[in-house]
Write a protein that holds these residues in place. Structure first.
Motif: not given
Length: 389
Positions: A236, A280, A348, A351-352, A361, A365-368, A386-387
């Motif tokens: 991440i 996200s 975070t 989630q990602l 969940q 989710a792409k951006l935290g 971000e992942p």
């Protein structure tokens, strides 16, 4: 940024009579190292976030992390502190070590044990994060400080009791699905809105449901440089970080604006090359519900004085346009000071990575975004994650 989160660990937050700062630290350190799939010998540096301020008799705690594994002995280890943003200060310190080329892998741990301290002392300890010449005699401790802020906000923008109750109800509902949360109960709006024997006023217009919980707990992260992270099972990435420190006395600034929060968000979003609307979700510092309300405005979600729109129109619900605190936030999770910022990064990252608990969940989710605050908007930290795999 050149670093990623490649492993994490998190204790439940709550009241633990059988735990110590040492046991909490060693537990999450070992679990985070195992989660990253590395050996303790691979760790180049360790950063511990621990506020303390009188909560624990043991005040030289950096080396307690070494108790987790003999292979950590002689690793550079530092304790950092920046009030309620201590956890994020530790994360950012770890990132700087990697950015400087001083480390490839950094173990970051955040911890606090608060519940063994008598109530009056808790309030006194927390007030150490305020400007004592002005706020040292505040009745109710830090709740009293934010009670004054809430009263001033109400005076300027009108009674916001409905909005505060909606924020409390949202975060408690979200916390039901978080197994790490101290309070996993959906109280509903009516309970949070009404004064009662179980929900009395604490300070100014703030009731018990407006205040985060005194808590024990720990969380940990393993950070790795870009090259090392490519070989890990999960990564991440830090799209951007920012830290803005403001004046300590509230008399030197407009406390209703949380200007340091605004500056930190602006810097981070500019570095990340994104807008707030691209996120996200956000994990934000709801030490008190009025803080989350003002943070809506400070992050740019609404104009000044209109933060109530974000919660009343459902923008910040889990199915809204910008979910805020899907973990339940400090309000439901609890707020063990030194652990909070690290916890926000763990929540975070989960989630990602698509690894948040069922019911918590979010889809796609792409951006935290993360906002962690120390004092009354004094220490302001933002991370955008971000992942990468």
């Amino acid at each position: 940024m050149t670093a990623s989160i490649v492993g994490w660990a998190h204790t439940p937050f709550g009241k633990f009579d059988t735990e110590t700062v040492e046991s909490l630290v060693t537990r999450v350190a070992n679990e985070a190292i195992a989660d990253a799939g590395i050996s303790a010998s691979d760790v180049d540096e360790i950063v511990l976030g621990h506020f303390n301020a009188g909560f624990s008799p043991q005040d030289f705690t950096a080396s307690l992390v070494l108790q987790a594994d003999p292979k950590l002995r002689f690793k550079p280890t530092t304790r950092v502190e920046n009030a309620c943003a201590t956890g994020s200060a530790a994360v950012h310190q770890g990132l700087r070590a990697i950015d400087a080329g001083a480390a490839r892998i950094v173990l970051v741990v955040g911890v606090e044990q608060m519940t063994r301290t008598p109530g009056p002392e808790i309030g006194k300890n927390l007030l150490k994060a305020s400007y004592l010449p002005e706020d040292g005699d505040t009745v109710g401790g830090f709740a009293g400080v934010f009670g004054k802020i809430a009263s001033s906000y109400f005076q300027k923008y009108g009674d916001q009791s409905d909005a505060l109750a909606l924020i409390a109800a949202k975060n408690h509902k979200n916390g039901v699905a978080n197994p790490f949360a101290q309070m996993r109960k959906d109280f509903g709006f009516e309970f949070c809105r009404a004064e009662s024997e179980k929900n009395p006023y604490v300070a100014g217009p703030l009731k018990r449901t407006d205040c985060s919980l005194v808590s024990d707990g720990a969380a940990a992260l393993v950070l790795a440089d870009a090259e090392t992270a490519r070989g890990m099972s999960k990564s991440i990435g830090f799209r951007a970080t920012a830290h803005a420190q403001d004046f300590l006395p509230m008399s030197k600034r407009d406390i209703l604006q949380f200007e340091g929060c605004t500056v930190a968000w602006r810097r981070a979003l500019e570095k990340a090359g994104v807008a707030l609307t691209d996120l996200s979700f956000v994990e934000t510092h709801d030490c008190f519900t009025v803080a989350e309300l003002i943070e809506y405005e400070a992050m740019g979600l609404t104009p000044k004085g209109q933060g109530a729109r974000a919660i009343k129109e459902g923008w910040t619900l889990k199915d809204g346009k910008l979910p805020v605190n899907p973990s339940g936030g400090l309000k439901a999770k609890g707020h063990p000071i030194g652990a909070t910022g690290v916890s926000m990064h763990v929540m975070t990252a989960m989630q990602l990575a698509g690894q948040a608990p069922e019911g918590m969940q979010l889809k796609n989710a792409k951006l935290g975004g993360i906002f962690n605050m120390g004092g009354a908007a004094v220490a302001n930290y933002v991370s955008v994650l971000e992942p990468l795999k």
